[in-house]
Design a protein around this motif. Structure first.
Motif, PDB file in Angstrom:
ATOM      1  N   PHE A   7       0.882  -1.007  -0.166  1.00 26.36           N
ATOM      2  CA  PHE A   7      -0.101  -0.164   0.481  1.00 26.36           C
ATOM      3  C   PHE A   7       0.476   0.917  -0.389  1.00 26.36           C
ATOM      4  O   PHE A   7       1.865   1.024   0.654  1.00 26.36           O
ATOM      5  CB  PHE A   7      -1.118  -0.418   1.053  1.00 26.36           C
ATOM      6  CG  PHE A   7      -0.474  -0.293   2.436  1.00 26.36           C
ATOM      7  CD1 PHE A   7       0.427   1.022   3.389  1.00 26.36           C
ATOM      8  CD2 PHE A   7      -0.518  -1.446   3.263  1.00 26.36           C
ATOM      9  CE1 PHE A   7       0.970   0.370   4.859  1.00 26.36           C
ATOM     10  CE2 PHE A   7       0.643  -1.864   4.497  1.00 26.36           C
ATOM     11  CZ  PHE A   7       0.921  -0.992   5.460  1.00 26.36           C
ATOM     12  N   HIS A  67     -14.935   3.386  -4.191  1.00 26.03           N
ATOM     13  CA  HIS A  67     -14.108   2.974  -3.675  1.00 26.03           C
ATOM     14  C   HIS A  67     -13.207   3.578  -3.425  1.00 26.03           C
ATOM     15  O   HIS A  67     -12.590   5.198  -4.264  1.00 26.03           O
ATOM     16  CB  HIS A  67     -13.582   2.320  -5.491  1.00 26.03           C
ATOM     17  CG  HIS A  67     -12.005   1.340  -5.699  1.00 26.03           C
ATOM     18  ND1 HIS A  67     -11.586   0.552  -4.520  1.00 26.03           N
ATOM     19  CD2 HIS A  67     -11.085   1.825  -6.555  1.00 26.03           C
ATOM     20  CE1 HIS A  67     -10.250   0.218  -5.084  1.00 26.03           C
ATOM     21  NE2 HIS A  67      -9.791   1.151  -5.675  1.00 26.03           N
ATOM     22  N   ASP A  82      -8.338   4.707  -2.664  1.00 24.40           N
ATOM     23  CA  ASP A  82      -7.269   3.986  -2.610  1.00 24.40           C
ATOM     24  C   ASP A  82      -6.909   4.224  -1.304  1.00 24.40           C
ATOM     25  O   ASP A  82      -5.017   4.520  -1.274  1.00 24.40           O
ATOM     26  CB  ASP A  82      -6.205   4.531  -3.530  1.00 24.40           C
ATOM     27  CG  ASP A  82      -6.577   6.015  -3.733  1.00 24.40           C
ATOM     28  OD1 ASP A  82      -7.057   6.861  -2.396  1.00 24.40           O
ATOM     29  OD2 ASP A  82      -5.247   6.418  -4.827  1.00 24.40           O
ATOM     30  N   ARG A 113      -7.850  -2.952   3.867  1.00 27.14           N
ATOM     31  CA  ARG A 113      -7.409  -2.141   3.651  1.00 27.14           C
ATOM     32  C   ARG A 113      -7.145  -0.978   4.759  1.00 27.14           C
ATOM     33  O   ARG A 113      -6.883   0.015   5.028  1.00 27.14           O
ATOM     34  CB  ARG A 113      -9.329  -1.038   2.324  1.00 27.14           C
ATOM     35  CG  ARG A 113      -9.087  -1.658   1.425  1.00 27.14           C
ATOM     36  CD  ARG A 113      -7.507  -1.473   1.040  1.00 27.14           C
ATOM     37  NE  ARG A 113      -6.816  -0.463  -0.020  1.00 27.14           N
ATOM     38  CZ  ARG A 113      -7.350   0.061   0.241  1.00 27.14           C
ATOM     39  NH1 ARG A 113      -8.387   0.107  -1.376  1.00 27.14           N
ATOM     40  NH2 ARG A 113      -7.098   1.473  -0.648  1.00 27.14           N
TER      41      ARG A 113
END
Length: 738
Positions: free
Chosen positions: A318, A384, A386, A499
């Motif tokens: 990540f 969505h 990131d 996440r």
């Protein structure tokens, strides 16, 4: 239950710009607490940070009284001879009578005088004093309760100290004794029983019974008026402690608590309505330039990122630049501190960050998503993200050592860094030699076979066969630990697909730690959001510390801090203070609200977070002792007027008749993606440089400064404007409304 405004002074808007003060030349203040130069909990922070302001007010007539703990005295106290002749005679008399009393300066801001009593040295009197306590108050203290035994010794010794001081004085002094919590409360009870000429104040920072009841998972606030307090205290084997606390509350001239929510609790459990609320403050150090605290945030964040690189080695898939650090810290009270609801919200947040679905009804057709994360069919934004969230749990628990896998991670990171530095030096040397002879380097020859071998070995060393650990230490009770069991239930194991990552650090932070070498203040500055969804929190220093350092936080309307901010800010969330409703919502609803707060925070751009941190830091004036110290001043004036009515008079202000300040909602665009308006659907990091948003830092800061008064400045002690003498001549109490 409504939060009724029934106290004499309830908010900063009720405190006017005071012009009056009492003549304190012949008055002396003793502030008594078990946590004077002895860190146990939050009361230590209250007394330590407030000492400078109180010293400025009382000068040489201010003395802190606490227990003598040799390990603490060595590092925190400079032992000296008493400067006050009356106090010197008092200490000498007590020492000659079988006590050990020390005098010195506490090496903190303000350098206040401290009187430290060695309770262990007088343990031979314990049985006698416990018998006397039973005869006077019918309170029996069991032999096995060591903390209560210390409270008995400390209480009798402090009462002895105050009585001896009054006896050694040539003229009857005006003594104010401020007692904190039940551990010091017995001294107050004895002072009133012995009819000492002392104005007494008792402050409860959290009721004993309230803390025990909430730890037992009861519906505390809805059943507050229904509890049989004697039975509940007896069932929990704390009846003797409860009796001491309740007796101190009823015997005090002035009874105070730290928040409105605790005032309601004290009224039902201790059966006395507090006279005044005294919120806890901090010593706020303002920077000369606004960007300085932002620079500190960046520096501390880089140090946390280094730890994360080692902790997640082999699974560092990540982007750390798009990684948000959240944390919860405090005593390990799983439910009281809200760790349970935080973990559940993290599981729901993990789902929201992982899924990629359209927000409209055309889900089946939304197979294509444009680069700016909008559905090509309906142009609605897709969930969505990131962003990766790393949540730290800083709560001390029983461990036996660091986790080997965690230590290995930091070693691997350091090895990679050393390898990179070695290759860098060799590369730099070849580059330097090539440029020295006037030739451009041949890049293909800059790294030789040995360099590639070194780098490949370093890469192979980062391979990992297991998931990054959840806990940084080896837990002694791993199978029954509440946080670890909850993590197992919700399935957040730091996998690559998650996440949301979790790091449980069951030890207080220290700059000498080989694992995460950071002090707590540095760590807080480096995080993005503090999460404190407490069910029982009389005040809440952790979110207050976040605010002073410019870090947004989540609190609840069951915490003193949350209620205080709701009262003084029109829109707390616009200033980075998110107030979770745990008072009027069920657990699931509160969890959904917390998830929404976290998700909206994750959707903020970097620029929006910077704007929010600026706003949060400006609220620090609200928490400065220069403002909140007025409540303690008011309590002392009230106590003097009650104990010495012929000399002092106190007229409390009417909070409803004054106009105070209240932070309005910011006029500029709020730092929230759901409320911000953009001229196009595009929403990315590129907007950090977008000048279309209506935000001017200097203009907004000036607007906020208008809404808060200048800090209270203590006058010189020889200035007398509100003295009421025994002959009746006095200067009236006046005030100017803002």
């Amino acid at each position: 239950m409504p939060l009724a405004r029934s106290l004499s002074v309830t908010s900063l808007s009720g405190l006017e710009e005071w012009d009056e003060e009492f003549d304190l030349e012949d008055a002396v203040l003793f502030e008594i607490a078990w946590e004077v130069a002895n860190k146990v909990g939050g009361i230590y922070t209250v007394i330590q940070t407030k000492a400078r302001l109180t010293s400025e007010e009382w000068g040489e007539n201010y003395f802190l009284v606490g227990p003598y703990v040799e390990s603490n005295v060595r590092t925190q106290v400079e032992l000296i001879e008493p400067t006050n002749p009356v106090l010197k005679r008092t200490i000498d008399k007590m020492n000659s009578s079988g006590c050990k009393v020390y005098f010195g300066r506490w090496l903190i801001e303000g350098s206040p005088y401290v009187v430290l009593i060695d309770v262990a040295y007088t343990a031979w009197s314990l049985d006698t004093w416990k018998s006397e306590l039973w005869e006077l108050c019918a309170i029996g203290v069991p032999w096995f309760d060591r903390e209560a035994n210390d409270a008995v010794l400390f209480g009798f010794l402090t009462a002895w100290l105050l009585g001896e001081y009054a006896a050694q004085s040539e003229e009857p002094p005006h003594i104010v004794a401020h007692f904190h919590e039940w551990l010091a409360g017995l001294g107050l009870v004895l002072c009133r029983h012995r009819q000492l000429s002392v104005a007494t104040i008792f402050t409860t920072h959290a009721t004993l019974l309230g803390r025990y009841l909430c730890a037992g998972n009861v519906d505390f606030y809805n059943k507050l008026a229904e509890f049989n307090v004697d039975k509940e205290a007896g069932d929990r084997q704390i009846y003797h402690r409860y009796c001491i606390e309740r007796a101190a509350a009823h015997c005090a001239h002035v009874f105070t608590t730290v928040s409105h929510i605790t005032a309601i609790e004290a009224e039902h459990l201790l059966k006395r309505k507090p006279d005044i609320v005294t919120p806890n403050g901090l010593n706020v150090k303002k920077f000369s330039a606004v960007h300085e605290f932002q620079n500190l945030h960046a520096q501390s964040k880089n140090r946390i990122q280094e730890f994360v690189r080692g902790h997640f080695y082999g699974h560092l898939d990540f982007n750390l630049d798009k990684c948000l650090f959240l944390f919860i810290a405090g005593r390990y009270e799983f439910s009281n501190k809200g760790a349970d609801i935080f973990l559940e919200a993290l599981a729901r947040l993990n789902y929201l960050l992982r899924v990629s679905v359209c927000l409209c009804s055309c889900v089946s057709r939304c197979k294509q998503i444009c680069k700016c994360h909008f559905c090509v069919v309906c142009l609605s934004q897709v969930n969505h993200s990131d962003v990766t969230v790393i949540a730290f749990f800083i709560m001390p628990a029983r461990t036996n050592n660091f986790n080997v896998e965690t230590l290995k991670g930091q070693a691997v990171r350091k090895q990679l860094w050393d390898t990179a530095q070695t290759v860098k030096e060799r590369f730099g040397k070849k580059l330097y030699e090539s440029l020295l002879v006037g030739q451009l380097p041949d890049v293909s020859k800059m790294l030789d076979k040995e360099d590639f071998t070194i780098m490949k070995r370093a890469i192979f060393a980062t391979q990992r066969q297991c998931q990054p650990p959840i806990c940084t230490h080896n837990m002694l009770e791993d199978s029954s630990d509440p946080i670890l069991n909850c993590v197992r239930r919700i399935g957040l194991f730091n996998s690559s697909a998650d996440r949301v990552k979790i790091i449980f650090h069951p030890e207080f932070l220290s700059s000498t730690s080989p694992l995460l070498p950071m002090d707590y203040e540095e760590f807080v500055r480096g995080c993005h959001l503090g999460v404190f969804p407490s069910y029982y929190e009389p005040w809440g220093y952790t979110p207050a510390e976040c605010t002073v350092m410019g870090i947004p936080s989540i609190s609840t309307n069951l915490s003193g801090f949350g209620c205080f901010m709701e009262e003084h800010i029109a829109d707390p969330s616009a200033y980075g203070i998110y107030i979770l409703d745990r008072r009027y919502r069920g657990v699931d609803e509160s969890c959904n609200q917390l998830t929404s707060f976290l998700f909206q925070f994750c959707k903020q751009s970097r620029r929006q977070r910077i704007i929010q941190r600026n706003r949060t830091e400006r609220l620090s004036d609200l928490l400065d002792w220069k403002y909140l110290g007025r409540y303690y001043i008011s309590a002392r004036h009230m106590a003097l007027a009650k104990a010495f009515p012929d000399t002092f008079m106190y007229e409390p202000h009417d909070p409803t008749s004054t106009s105070g300040f209240r932070y309005p909602r910011p006029a500029s665009v709020p730092p929230s993606p759901s409320l911000s308006r953009h001229s196009s659907p595009h929403h990315s990091e590129a907007e950090d440089n977008d000048e279309d948003e209506r935000y001017d830092e200097d203009v907004e800061a000036e607007k906020d400064r208008v809404n808060i008064r200048q800090p209270y400045t203590l006058p010189f002690k020889n200035k007398v404007s509100a003295v009421h003498g025994a002959n009746g001549n006095s200067i009236g109490i006046t005030s100017d409304k803002n």
